[in-house]
Design a protein around this motif. Structure first.
Motif, PDB file in Angstrom:
ATOM      1  N   THR A 162       1.063  -1.148   0.019  1.00 32.19           N
ATOM      2  CA  THR A 162       0.355   0.123  -0.027  1.00 32.19           C
ATOM      3  C   THR A 162       1.080   1.616  -0.441  1.00 32.19           C
ATOM      4  O   THR A 162       0.438   2.376  -0.560  1.00 32.19           O
ATOM      5  N   CYS A 163       1.987   1.227   1.059  1.00 36.50           N
ATOM      6  CA  CYS A 163       3.189   2.406   1.174  1.00 36.50           C
ATOM      7  C   CYS A 163       3.287   2.758  -0.629  1.00 36.50           C
ATOM      8  O   CYS A 163       3.394   4.168  -0.556  1.00 36.50           O
ATOM      9  N   SER A 164       3.745   1.691  -1.730  1.00 33.13           N
ATOM     10  CA  SER A 164       4.163   1.540  -3.047  1.00 33.13           C
ATOM     11  C   SER A 164       3.033   2.215  -3.977  1.00 33.13           C
ATOM     12  O   SER A 164       3.227   2.857  -4.582  1.00 33.13           O
ATOM     13  N   LEU A 165       1.609   2.117  -3.462  1.00 34.86           N
ATOM     14  CA  LEU A 165       0.614   2.990  -3.834  1.00 34.86           C
ATOM     15  C   LEU A 165       0.440   4.518  -3.377  1.00 34.86           C
ATOM     16  O   LEU A 165      -0.331   4.906  -4.579  1.00 34.86           O
ATOM     17  N   VAL A 166       1.182   4.579  -3.280  1.00 30.92           N
ATOM     18  CA  VAL A 166       0.594   6.450  -2.187  1.00 30.92           C
ATOM     19  C   VAL A 166       1.392   7.379  -2.392  1.00 30.92           C
ATOM     20  O   VAL A 166       1.465   8.155  -3.252  1.00 30.92           O
ATOM     21  N   SER A 168       5.469   7.431  -5.468  1.00 28.38           N
ATOM     22  CA  SER A 168       7.077   6.675  -5.610  1.00 28.38           C
ATOM     23  C   SER A 168       8.149   6.569  -4.860  1.00 28.38           C
ATOM     24  O   SER A 168       8.552   5.166  -4.583  1.00 28.38           O
ATOM     25  N   THR A 169       8.314   7.139  -3.139  1.00 28.71           N
ATOM     26  CA  THR A 169       9.468   6.622  -2.438  1.00 28.71           C
ATOM     27  C   THR A 169       8.768   5.747  -1.635  1.00 28.71           C
ATOM     28  O   THR A 169       9.658   5.126  -1.260  1.00 28.71           O
ATOM     29  N   GLY A 170       8.110   5.260  -1.896  1.00 22.81           N
ATOM     30  CA  GLY A 170       7.489   4.039  -1.170  1.00 22.81           C
ATOM     31  C   GLY A 170       8.269   2.672  -1.896  1.00 22.81           C
ATOM     32  O   GLY A 170       8.447   1.633  -0.470  1.00 22.81           O
ATOM     33  N   CYS A 171       8.797   2.792  -2.601  1.00 20.19           N
ATOM     34  CA  CYS A 171      10.266   2.010  -3.176  1.00 20.19           C
ATOM     35  C   CYS A 171      10.809   1.119  -2.429  1.00 20.19           C
ATOM     36  O   CYS A 171      12.017   0.197  -1.780  1.00 20.19           O
ATOM     37  N   VAL A 172      11.425   2.494  -1.537  1.00 18.41           N
ATOM     38  CA  VAL A 172      12.524   2.747  -1.218  1.00 18.41           C
ATOM     39  C   VAL A 172      11.830   1.989   1.003  1.00 18.41           C
ATOM     40  O   VAL A 172      13.363   0.871   0.931  1.00 18.41           O
ATOM     41  N   ILE A 173      10.930   2.134   1.746  1.00 18.97           N
ATOM     42  CA  ILE A 173      10.293   1.184   2.521  1.00 18.97           C
ATOM     43  C   ILE A 173      10.697   0.150   1.931  1.00 18.97           C
ATOM     44  O   ILE A 173      10.718  -1.299   2.850  1.00 18.97           O
ATOM     45  N   PHE A 174      10.263  -0.595   0.931  1.00 22.24           N
ATOM     46  CA  PHE A 174       9.996  -1.686   0.581  1.00 22.24           C
ATOM     47  C   PHE A 174      11.369  -2.594   0.481  1.00 22.24           C
ATOM     48  O   PHE A 174      10.868  -3.564   0.578  1.00 22.24           O
ATOM     49  N   PHE A 175      12.574  -2.182  -0.390  1.00 25.14           N
ATOM     50  CA  PHE A 175      13.213  -2.105  -0.622  1.00 25.14           C
ATOM     51  C   PHE A 175      14.056  -2.776   0.500  1.00 25.14           C
ATOM     52  O   PHE A 175      15.283  -2.719   0.822  1.00 25.14           O
ATOM     53  N   SER A 176      13.643  -1.839   1.375  1.00 27.71           N
ATOM     54  CA  SER A 176      15.084  -1.926   3.239  1.00 27.71           C
ATOM     55  C   SER A 176      13.944  -2.873   3.750  1.00 27.71           C
ATOM     56  O   SER A 176      15.406  -3.252   4.260  1.00 27.71           O
ATOM     57  N   ILE A 177      13.411  -2.995   3.346  1.00 25.72           N
ATOM     58  CA  ILE A 177      12.584  -3.595   4.912  1.00 25.72           C
ATOM     59  C   ILE A 177      13.296  -5.173   4.280  1.00 25.72           C
ATOM     60  O   ILE A 177      13.842  -6.117   5.177  1.00 25.72           O
ATOM     61  N   PHE A 178      12.943  -5.311   3.182  1.00 22.51           N
ATOM     62  CA  PHE A 178      13.471  -6.491   2.455  1.00 22.51           C
ATOM     63  C   PHE A 178      14.965  -7.104   3.078  1.00 22.51           C
ATOM     64  O   PHE A 178      15.131  -7.885   3.034  1.00 22.51           O
ATOM     65  N   ILE A 179      15.615  -5.859   2.229  1.00 18.54           N
ATOM     66  CA  ILE A 179      17.423  -5.824   3.166  1.00 18.54           C
ATOM     67  C   ILE A 179      17.680  -6.439   4.611  1.00 18.54           C
ATOM     68  O   ILE A 179      18.756  -7.153   4.742  1.00 18.54           O
ATOM     69  N   ILE A 195       9.513 -14.258   4.649  1.00 18.50           N
ATOM     70  CA  ILE A 195       9.911 -13.181   3.775  1.00 18.50           C
ATOM     71  C   ILE A 195       9.044 -13.396   2.487  1.00 18.50           C
ATOM     72  O   ILE A 195       8.748 -12.511   2.145  1.00 18.50           O
ATOM     73  N   PHE A 196       8.699 -14.687   2.334  1.00 20.22           N
ATOM     74  CA  PHE A 196       7.927 -15.159   1.315  1.00 20.22           C
ATOM     75  C   PHE A 196       6.205 -14.300   1.443  1.00 20.22           C
ATOM     76  O   PHE A 196       5.657 -13.998   0.658  1.00 20.22           O
ATOM     77  N   LYS A 197       6.097 -14.815   2.736  1.00 19.71           N
ATOM     78  CA  LYS A 197       4.295 -14.108   3.409  1.00 19.71           C
ATOM     79  C   LYS A 197       4.583 -12.970   2.897  1.00 19.71           C
ATOM     80  O   LYS A 197       3.678 -12.241   2.159  1.00 19.71           O
ATOM     81  N   THR A 198       5.619 -11.945   3.237  1.00 17.76           N
ATOM     82  CA  THR A 198       5.714 -10.680   3.070  1.00 17.76           C
ATOM     83  C   THR A 198       5.480 -10.296   1.930  1.00 17.76           C
ATOM     84  O   THR A 198       5.083  -9.383   0.964  1.00 17.76           O
ATOM     85  N   TYR A 199       6.596 -10.916   1.016  1.00 19.87           N
ATOM     86  CA  TYR A 199       6.730  -9.685  -0.349  1.00 19.87           C
ATOM     87  C   TYR A 199       5.782 -10.896  -1.094  1.00 19.87           C
ATOM     88  O   TYR A 199       5.743  -9.613  -3.273  1.00 19.87           O
ATOM     89  N   ILE A 200       5.175 -11.732  -0.845  1.00 22.57           N
ATOM     90  CA  ILE A 200       4.846 -12.066  -2.336  1.00 22.57           C
ATOM     91  C   ILE A 200       3.214 -10.921  -1.890  1.00 22.57           C
ATOM     92  O   ILE A 200       2.501 -10.184  -3.353  1.00 22.57           O
ATOM     93  N   ILE A 201       2.730 -11.031  -0.871  1.00 22.53           N
ATOM     94  CA  ILE A 201       1.597 -10.363  -1.019  1.00 22.53           C
ATOM     95  C   ILE A 201       2.016  -8.731  -1.376  1.00 22.53           C
ATOM     96  O   ILE A 201       1.325  -7.427  -2.360  1.00 22.53           O
ATOM     97  N   ALA A 202       3.028  -7.824  -0.527  1.00 18.39           N
ATOM     98  CA  ALA A 202       3.803  -6.947  -0.796  1.00 18.39           C
ATOM     99  C   ALA A 202       3.654  -6.454  -2.383  1.00 18.39           C
ATOM    100  O   ALA A 202       3.348  -5.337  -2.987  1.00 18.39           O
ATOM    101  N   THR A 203       4.492  -6.956  -3.404  1.00 16.37           N
ATOM    102  CA  THR A 203       4.785  -6.820  -4.618  1.00 16.37           C
ATOM    103  C   THR A 203       3.541  -7.348  -5.655  1.00 16.37           C
ATOM    104  O   THR A 203       3.293  -6.172  -6.633  1.00 16.37           O
ATOM    105  N   ILE A 204       2.409  -8.211  -4.963  1.00 15.65           N
ATOM    106  CA  ILE A 204       0.985  -8.135  -5.995  1.00 15.65           C
ATOM    107  C   ILE A 204       1.133  -6.620  -5.850  1.00 15.65           C
ATOM    108  O   ILE A 204       0.128  -5.789  -6.884  1.00 15.65           O
ATOM    109  N   ILE A 205       0.521  -6.217  -4.318  1.00 15.17           N
ATOM    110  CA  ILE A 205       0.295  -4.490  -4.339  1.00 15.17           C
ATOM    111  C   ILE A 205       0.691  -3.441  -4.798  1.00 15.17           C
ATOM    112  O   ILE A 205       0.198  -2.882  -5.486  1.00 15.17           O
ATOM    113  N   SER A 206       1.321  -3.532  -5.050  1.00 15.55           N
ATOM    114  CA  SER A 206       3.314  -3.450  -5.494  1.00 15.55           C
ATOM    115  C   SER A 206       2.956  -2.186  -6.629  1.00 15.55           C
ATOM    116  O   SER A 206       3.265  -1.376  -7.719  1.00 15.55           O
TER     117      SER A 206
END
Length: 354
Positions: A162-166, A168-179, A195-206
């Motif tokens: 959802t943060c990535s829908l608000v 463009s800088t939402g991608c920063v927290i997206f990748f930061s937490i992935f790291i 990690i898969f639980k988190t990022y399958i959903i996050a990627t689909i929404i973003s």
């Protein structure tokens, strides 16, 4: 921690700052209409006009693709005033999250001080407008809090996406937490499946907005290209960023823009130095990763007009770790407060694009 007492304290600070901001807006609304009689509402100034336009008319012009759909979606169903009211809830929730992070995870002596810095920061005025700041800071702060709690990974994925829908800088927290999560996995602090639980959903929404852009324009990255075509952006890189900024600033005929660029560079430098100190001291690595990636992201473009770092205060103060970095004392509070008031008045009277 006396939970009820702290919530009450946060609410008191919140009410004080809201009353003050409303007073500023009331005065500036009078000044604005004297200068621009055709403006119907102070909520329509600057980006607010574009968010409202998208909400009620859709993406009918190419230049509007630069604005992500999160806030227009809320405006469509809640109205601009409704979004402003909703922003107040986000501000309260964010304030409490900042307090919890400071208390539970950073072990700060007086975490309420970080809340005060947030409530008086230059982005405070945007909570009183139908802008992205309040929602974005809430989502990014909540993402970090959920990551630290290591409990609900499905919810973390939803919030990150959802943060990535608000914006463009939402991608920063997206990748930061992935790291951060990858580092935790190497250290065996979390399982790979989380990690898969988190990022399958996050990627689909973003991917929702890029997919929409691909269907409508043929490119998922139209939101980037229109920045160059319609919003006077120059694609650069961290190495050339300083040179390009100095070159454009020197040629600026406006003293306010020059001051803006200098202050923006000072704030960016402060965040970088503080992040490096945290890393060297082996503390707050995760906050440092997010802060450094935010700065690097911002250093990939500037405006080719006389105000190269326009909007940078918004981006820098939306990077929530800054509220833990700022020294907590009365002189600093006064300096930030004065700066925020001046910047707010300039923004609200359309004499300076914040």
């Amino acid at each position: 921690m006396n939970k009820a007492k702290k919530i009450k304290e946060i609410l008191i600070y919140f009410l004080y700052t809201r009353i003050f901001l409303i007073a500023i807006m009331f005065i500036c609304n009078i000044l604005l209409k004297l200068k621009y009689p055709q403006i119907n509402s102070i909520l329509n100034i600057w980006d607010g006009e574009h968010y409202i336009n998208i909400a009620y008319n859709g993406y009918r012009s190419n230049y509007l693709y630069a604005f992500f759909p999160g806030i227009p979606f809320l405006i469509k169903y809640l109205s601009p005033i409704g979004v402003v009211l909703l922003n107040q809830i986000f501000v309260i929730l964010t304030s409490y999250l900042i307090y919890l992070i400071g208390h539970k995870h950073l072990k700060l002596k007086n975490p309420i001080n970080a809340v005060i810095v947030y409530l008086i920061s230059p982005v405070a005025i945007f909570s009183m407008l139908p802008y992205t700041e309040s929602l974005f800071i809430f989502l990014s702060t909540y993402s970090y809090y959920l990551y630290k709690e290591k409990k609900n990974y499905y919810l973390l994925g939803i919030i990150l996406g959802t943060c990535s829908l608000v914006r463009s800088t939402g991608c920063v927290i997206f990748f930061s937490i992935f790291i951060m999560m990858t580092i935790d996995w190497f250290k065996k602090k979390i399982k790979l499946k989380n990690i898969f639980k988190t990022y399958i959903i996050a990627t689909i929404i973003s991917c929702i907005y890029p997919a929409y852009l691909y269907i409508k324009t043929g490119s998922p990255f139209t939101f980037t290209t229109v920045q160059n075509i319609y919003w006077a952006r120059i694609n650069t890189n961290p190495i050339m960023f300083l040179y390009d900024t100095i070159k454009v600033t020197i040629n600026s005929p406006n003293v306010v823009y020059i001051i803006n660029s200098i202050l923006s560079l000072i704030i960016m430098t402060f965040i970088m130095i503080k992040s490096i100190k945290w890393i060297k001291g082996k503390t707050n690595l995760d906050l440092s990763i997010y802060s450094i990636l935010t700065i690097l992201f911002l250093m990939f473009s500037i405006r080719k007009t006389g105000d190269p770092l326009t909007s940078y205060y918004r981006y820098l103060f939306a990077c929530f770790p800054i509220y833990f970095m700022v020294p907590h004392n009365s002189k600093i509070y006064k300096a930030i407060g004065i700066f925020s008031v001046i910047a707010s008045i300039l923004l609200l009277t359309r004499t300076y694009f914040f």
